[in-house]
Design an enzyme around this catalytic site. Structure first.
Site, PDB file in Angstrom:
ATOM      1  N   VAL A  35      72.514  39.640  14.235  1.00  0.00           N
ATOM      2  CA  VAL A  35      71.090  39.694  13.898  1.00  0.00           C
ATOM      3  C   VAL A  35      70.820  40.882  12.966  1.00  0.00           C
ATOM      4  CG1 VAL A  35      68.755  39.964  14.799  1.00  0.00           C
ATOM      5  CG2 VAL A  35      70.404  38.528  16.023  1.00  0.00           C
ATOM      6  N   PRO A  52      77.164  52.139  17.243  1.00  0.00           N
ATOM      7  CA  PRO A  52      78.521  52.611  17.548  1.00  0.00           C
ATOM      8  C   PRO A  52      79.589  51.720  16.925  1.00  0.00           C
ATOM      9  CG  PRO A  52      77.167  52.509  19.532  1.00  0.00           C
ATOM     10  CD  PRO A  52      76.414  51.801  18.462  1.00  0.00           C
ATOM     11  N   ASP A  69      63.283  39.779  18.927  1.00  0.00           N
ATOM     12  CA  ASP A  69      63.068  39.047  20.177  1.00  0.00           C
ATOM     13  C   ASP A  69      62.087  39.714  21.133  1.00  0.00           C
ATOM     14  OD1 ASP A  69      64.796  37.007  19.420  1.00  0.00           O
ATOM     15  OD2 ASP A  69      66.542  38.071  20.201  1.00  0.00           O
TER      16      ASP A  69
END
Length: 532
Positions: free
Chosen positions: A33, A53, A114
């Site tokens: 995404v 990360p 979302d």
């Protein structure tokens, strides 16, 4: 007087095109995404920083290519200080809320994937063709439906729309340079408006430097833009092609006669018909009625009834002038649907009618065509077979993928995604010069990818999903064996589709992007459909 003004409906979004060139956009997250957000930002010429990360394959590629700046760690509050916009694409809802709160304190627009209530703005389903951008928003209520609406809009655009805009932009700039006076503004606008409104987009797209020079001269000399010599030497407005004829009858409903009728025919329990009909097995090809063979067109014109597979595209059905009966084929009920078509065909043949059995693609390429020939032969009818273009070869070709290419691919292997028992296909060991085409397998993409990995196919092997080849909304999604599952999860899938794997996949990728049927946002390891 006030009653004549429009009343606002409310509940919408303020649709704008944000000028992000040289702006700083911070993206928190390193997955698919986030990759789609990064691509959108890069398309807008923004400076992009990713904080995560770890990075997915696409973002790792972009970081290595210096397209983005990567901070290899978790988010820190100070990261937002220099940002003009912040996008979060992480699975930690609590952290997304905290980041959104930080942004609002600093009046920085923020979007949290979302989590609708945290978003200052939505990402829309977008179509990009050169300078043309079309965006569809459902205000985050139905992102997948937004994708479908966007594809329908894009498929309705004239071929070459993006190129036409580019060429008109060049002409507009030349005219402004030749006649820069503010007093000429209205004349410039009127002349260009008449040009754009009158000439077909396809011809505007075909303009070249010489044509633009001629058009500039025509403007300077104040010639009528409707009568000037434009691309291809045309001097008059061509008439559009006539629309296809409408269906004369809709698909008939089933009479509910069960499959024992077939058994009765097979056992000879029913009396032989007094008149005998004619049966033609026709391949409908890949979806475009213009790609039907001449013989197929003649068969459809002479038919009294057409028995069609459920997946036959509407444009092909639209050219049929007789009754159409569509198979009631649902998942897990293919045999029942086949029996239903057999029953109806025998009834119509017994009445002496000309029956066309219309099958998608080529009937003899995973179409059960031979089974139908044998069935009707056992009942005294010899089918006339009219082949059709098979999606296995022509589907990739329509989407800019040659299945063979000298020095790249010298062989093609076509497989079905599942045999009669639902098992995976038997895939031979990897051959670098082979193009692998797998039909009816996109729903099992993860299993297919794992199978190819076990048979020695390398992770960086180019892979494409070709969807609805030959239809107006056909689409190609390109990735690699290692990334295709994540890309399709992000982009979604629109059946029917097929898988193409091999080095031939990317031979024409740069040229293919010029085709309006190939959504440029889906070429490469990204997709504009990850948003809504």
């Amino acid at each position: 007087m006030a009653e004549t003004f429009r009343q606002p409906q409310g509940g919408g979004s303020l649709i704008v095109a944000w000028q992000a060139k040289a702006r700083s956009i911070l993206i928190v997250g390193g997955g698919p995404v986030a990759a789609s957000r990064v691509f959108n930002a890069l398309e807008a010429d923004a400076h992009v920083t990713v904080v995560a990360p770890e990075l997915c394959a696409e973002l790792a590629h972009r970081a290595a290519a210096k397209q983005i700046a990567w901070r290899e760690r978790r988010f820190e509050d100070a990261d937002v200080e220099a940002a003009d916009m912040v996008l979060t694409a992480i699975g930690d809802a609590h952290e997304s809320r905290r980041i959104a709160a930080l942004c609002r304190l600093r009046r920085i627009p923020v979007n949290a994937a979302d989590i609708n209530e945290l978003c200052d703005f939505w990402f829309m389903s977008t179509h990009r063709d050169h300078s043309v951008q079309i965006a569809v928003s459902t205000n985050s209520k139905a992102p997948r439906l937004a994708n479908r609406i966007r594809r329908q809009i894009a498929s309705a655009l004239p071929r070459g729309t993006g190129l036409a805009v580019e060429q008109i932009g060049r002409l507009r700039k030349r005219i402004r340079e030749a006649d820069p006076a503010p007093a000429s503004s209205k004349r410039r606008m009127t002349w260009l408006t008449q040009l754009c409104d009158y000439w077909p987009v396809e011809q505007l797209a075909a303009l070249d430097s010489d044509n633009i020079d001629s058009l500039l001269d025509a403007y300077v000399q104040n010639h009528d833009p409707q009568r000037v010599c434009i691309a291809n030497g045309a001097t008059s407005h061509p008439l559009p092609p006539p629309p296809p004829p409408p269906l004369s009858a809709s698909s008939a409903s089933s009479s509910g006669i069960p499959s024992p009728v077939l058994q009765a025919h097979a056992s000879g329990a029913l009396p032989a018909p007094a008149t005998r009909g004619r049966l033609v097995l026709v391949g409908a090809g890949v979806g475009d009625p213009e790609l039907l063979t001449v013989r197929a067109h003649r068969a459809l014109e002479s038919a009294d009834i057409v028995l069609a597979d459920k997946l036959i595209p509407e444009p092909v059905l639209a050219i049929i002038g007789c009754e159409i009966y569509t198979a009631r084929k649902f998942p897990g009920a293919a045999n029942e649907a086949q029996d239903d078509l057999f029953r109806r065909a025998l009834e119509e043949l017994g009445r002496g009618r000309c029956v066309v059995r219309l099958k998608q693609g080529d009937p003899f390429v995973y179409g059960r065509g031979a089974e139908e020939v044998l069935f009707f032969r056992a009942h005294g009818y010899e089918a006339e077979v009219v082949p059709g273009l098979t999606s296995a070869i022509n589907g990739p070709g329509l989407c800019g993928i040659p299945v063979t290419h000298r020095g790249v691919a010298d062989q093609v292997l076509v497989l079905s995604g599942a045999n009669r028992n639902g098992d995976l296909p038997a895939v031979p060991p990897f051959v670098a010069t082979r193009t692998l085409v797998i039909l009816m397998a996109v729903k099992r993409l993860g299993q297919i990818v794992a199978l190819l990995g076990r048979t020695g196919h390398p992770p960086d092997l180019p892979v494409a999903i070709v969807e609805r080849a030959g239809c107006a909304d056909q689409r190609t999604v390109r990735a690699t064996l290692a990334t295709i599952v994540a890309v399709v999860e992000c982009a979604g899938h629109n059946a029917p589709g097929l898988i193409v794997a091999g080095h031939a996949v990317n031979v024409l990728s740069d040229a293919a992007i010029q085709d309006r049927y190939l959504d440029p946002s889906s070429l490469g390891l990204h997709s504009a459909e990850c948003s809504g």
